[in-house]
Design an enzyme around this catalytic site. Structure first.
Site, PDB file in Angstrom:
ATOM      1  N   SER A  62      -4.821  -5.794 -14.111  1.00 48.21           N
ATOM      2  CA  SER A  62      -4.404  -6.398 -12.843  1.00 48.21           C
ATOM      3  C   SER A  62      -5.545  -7.122 -12.139  1.00 48.21           C
ATOM      4  O   SER A  62      -5.317  -7.850 -11.181  1.00 48.21           O
ATOM      5  CB  SER A  62      -3.824  -5.325 -11.914  1.00 48.21           C
ATOM      6  OG  SER A  62      -4.839  -4.461 -11.458  1.00 48.21           O
ATOM      7  N   LYS A  99      -7.960  -2.784  -6.404  1.00 48.93           N
ATOM      8  CA  LYS A  99      -7.377  -4.046  -5.923  1.00 48.93           C
ATOM      9  C   LYS A  99      -8.325  -4.706  -4.928  1.00 48.93           C
ATOM     10  O   LYS A  99      -9.286  -4.108  -4.469  1.00 48.93           O
ATOM     11  CB  LYS A  99      -6.034  -3.776  -5.213  1.00 48.93           C
ATOM     12  CG  LYS A  99      -4.912  -3.253  -6.108  1.00 48.93           C
ATOM     13  CD  LYS A  99      -4.356  -4.314  -7.042  1.00 48.93           C
ATOM     14  CE  LYS A  99      -3.346  -3.742  -8.032  1.00 48.93           C
ATOM     15  NZ  LYS A  99      -3.900  -2.868  -9.059  1.00 48.93           N
TER      16      LYS A  99
END
Lengths: 142, 437
Positions: A62, A99
């Site tokens: 990701s 993230k």
């Protein structure tokens, strides 16, 4: 048993002794001896606060947009407060995730760096915590 | 050696006791946040008893030391998360917690794996409370471990304050007992058995003379208390009164005795297996002995059956005096084998064995008699030094004495402890790092 447990710490402050080029006192001294410095230590380069720094292994894709690939090693400093756009290790509803931390108008969004992943918008009622700030990524070229 | 501070009248002494809440459970939670708000317990060696319980597990009535097989029902019904102890992880997080605490004070005593006394002299009361909250915040942030902090003018009062802070979650885990009013209030409702240093026997003695609360104990006659509980009791009373008798011990004393013993994962029947297990315990004990640069002159070895099992019971131990003080794993394993041959009985189901090294002195103190082999001693020391150096670099047991057995990684010897629910060593092994998406 703190003395023995301390030895188990993953991040040991290491001491490297400089090698002295001039061992024989009667010879002409190496002209470099005046310039001997300590050895370079990657711990010092990568870690500000050993007691608050943890290593984790990346398991997903990701974050490939910022060069964080599967199997890379991430260095996480728990003592650092996240700033807007920091890469963070966070816990969302009981699960760890890496993230980009976006904080705008006191609204927090965790943004993936891969268009295949959706942003995570933090809303009331979610269990959310920033564990630490990712300070470095170690990517092996092997 | 004990380093003590000289009390001066100008600045009153202030001690803070910081301890990690349900420390082992909290360590598990650092790497598994789904355990937050869930009942969690960590088991003792060999997966025997609950040695750490989260608040949620305590609320279910699980007591310290409850054997797992007796609380199976509670565990299943409430989906209590059960873990084997992971000492590599707890040790690492403890070291991190202690070095974080060390940033807050020049003087600190590491009291146990999850507790430390800090000296905090010279702060005003309001600043002190704020400082304690800051300590809690930083330890939680940097290590993930929640703590409680008790503050007082003596170590005993700091310990009381810590206990109450933890129990009541009062003032966000910080309780300051420097003021007389707070001392009166807290000690008045604290059973005397809950005072640091008062064991069950002392508590019974105190109860029999009408002392039930910590406040009654504090206000009792000093000489009478000394008569009842020796000088130790007198010191505790004085500490409760706010007169510091126990100083910070900042340098750990060397151990006078080293014990290494464990229960077996499954019953052991043969002498060979016992010898292999004991050889491993001797190895551990000798490593500790050499770490404090000591030599031992006496070793005891014991074996025993399972007390809780309806089977023939047997306990025996043997002691061997070494002709010459030694820290050599090789020599002590050989000695242990001789003792085991003496105390071993055929047809017995052994559950536990152990070794105790005693009569320990500094290695520098060795005095050779006329008949001692000085050369042999020097040689032993050299071999052990090489062995320790190799193991320090290549990992524990990289080099070991043949008697310890040759176990490949996928084959577990009978005497190896059970640790079926152990989490990975997240902070000490590359292969065990936490995986994150």
């Amino acid at each position: 048993m703190p003395s023995s447990t301390k030895k188990k710490s993953a991040i040991k402050p290491s001491v490297r002794l400089p090698f002295f080029g001039c061992a024989v006192s009667c010879g002409f001294p190496s002209p470099a001896d005046d310039y001997i410095e300590k050895k370079l230590d990657l711990n010092e380069y990568l870690i500000d606060k050993p007691s608050a720094t943890f290593f984790v292994r990346v398991a997903g894709d990701s974050m490939i947009g910022v060069g964080i690939y599967p199997d890379d090693l991430l260095i996480v400093d728990r003592s650092k407060e996240p700033r807007n756009k920091s890469i963070v290790l966070a816990v969302v509803n009981g699960e760890f995730t890496v993230k980009r931390y976006i904080c705008r108008n006191s609204k927090i969004t965790l943004k993936a760096e891969n268009p295949a992943y959706q942003d995570i918008v933090i809303v009331e009622g979610m269990q959310f915590e920033v564990v630490g700030v990712c300070t470095n990524v170690i990517h092996s070229l092997k | 050696m004990i380093t003590s501070r000289i009390p001066s009248s100008a600045t009153p002494l202030v001690f803070a006791l910081v301890d990690g809440n349900s420390f082992y459970c909290s360590c598990e939670r650092v790497f598994n946040p789904s355990l937050n708000n869930q009942p969690v317990i960590v088991l003792s060696n060999n997966d025997g008893c609950a040695v750490s319980r989260s608040d949620e597990a305590k609320a279910l009535g699980i007591k310290m030391g409850d054997p797992l097989h007796l609380i199976k029902d509670i565990v299943q019904r409430n989906r209590v998360r059960v873990y084997s102890s992971n000492y590599a992880l707890y040790g690492d997080l403890s070291a991190r917690m202690m070095s974080t605490l060390a940033q807050f004070t020049p003087e600190m005593e590491v009291y146990s794996i999850d507790e430390a006394f800090l000296s905090l002299d010279g702060f005003g009361e309001r600043d002190l409370n704020e400082y304690a909250r800051e300590i809690r915040r930083v330890v939680r942030r940097d290590t993930g471990i929640p703590t409680a902090i008790g503050i007082g003018p003596t170590k005993v009062l700091a310990k009381v304050a810590n206990r109450v802070a933890k129990k009541n979650n009062r003032n966000n885990g910080v309780l300051n007992m420097c003021s007389r009013a707070t001392q009166d209030e807290v000690l008045n409702v604290l059973p005397v058995a809950d005072v640091w240093g008062i064991g069950a026997r002392s508590a019974a003695k105190l109860n029999s003379v009408g002392v039930h609360t910590a406040k009654q104990f504090r206000d009792a006659d000093l000489d009478a208390m000394q008569k009842l509980l020796t000088i130790v009791g007198r010191r505790i009373v004085m500490e409760l009164r706010g007169q510091s008798c126990l100083a910070l011990e900042m340098i750990q004393e060397d151990r006078k005795q080293i014990v290494s013993s464990k229960s077996f994962g499954r019953p052991v029947y043969t002498l060979a297996e016992l010898q292999e297990a004991v050889a491993n315990y001797v190895t551990r004990a000798c490593e500790k002995l050499r770490r404090q640069d000591g030599i031992c002159h006496t070793m005891s070895v014991f074996v025993q059956t399972n007390r809780f099992k309806d089977a023939p019971q047997y306990y025996n131990s043997g002691m061997i005096k070494m002709d010459m003080g030694t820290a050599s794993t090789v020599r002590l394993i050989a000695a242990a084998n001789r003792v085991l041959e003496q105390i071993f009985r055929e047809g017995i189901e052994y559950k536990k064995a152990g070794v105790i090294l005693s009569d320990i002195r500094p290695s520098a103190s060795i005095q050779f008699s006329l008949f001692d082999n000085q050369q042999q001693h020097a040689q032993d020391a050299k071999v052990m030094k090489v062995m320790d150096a190799i193991n320090a670099r290549m990992g524990r047991n990289a080099l070991k004495v043949g008697a310890c057995g040759n176990v490949s990684s996928n084959e577990v010897p009978a005497w190896e402890m059970k640790a079926k629910m152990r989490t990975p060593c997240y902070t000490t092994r590359w292969a065990d790092l936490l995986k994150v998406k």
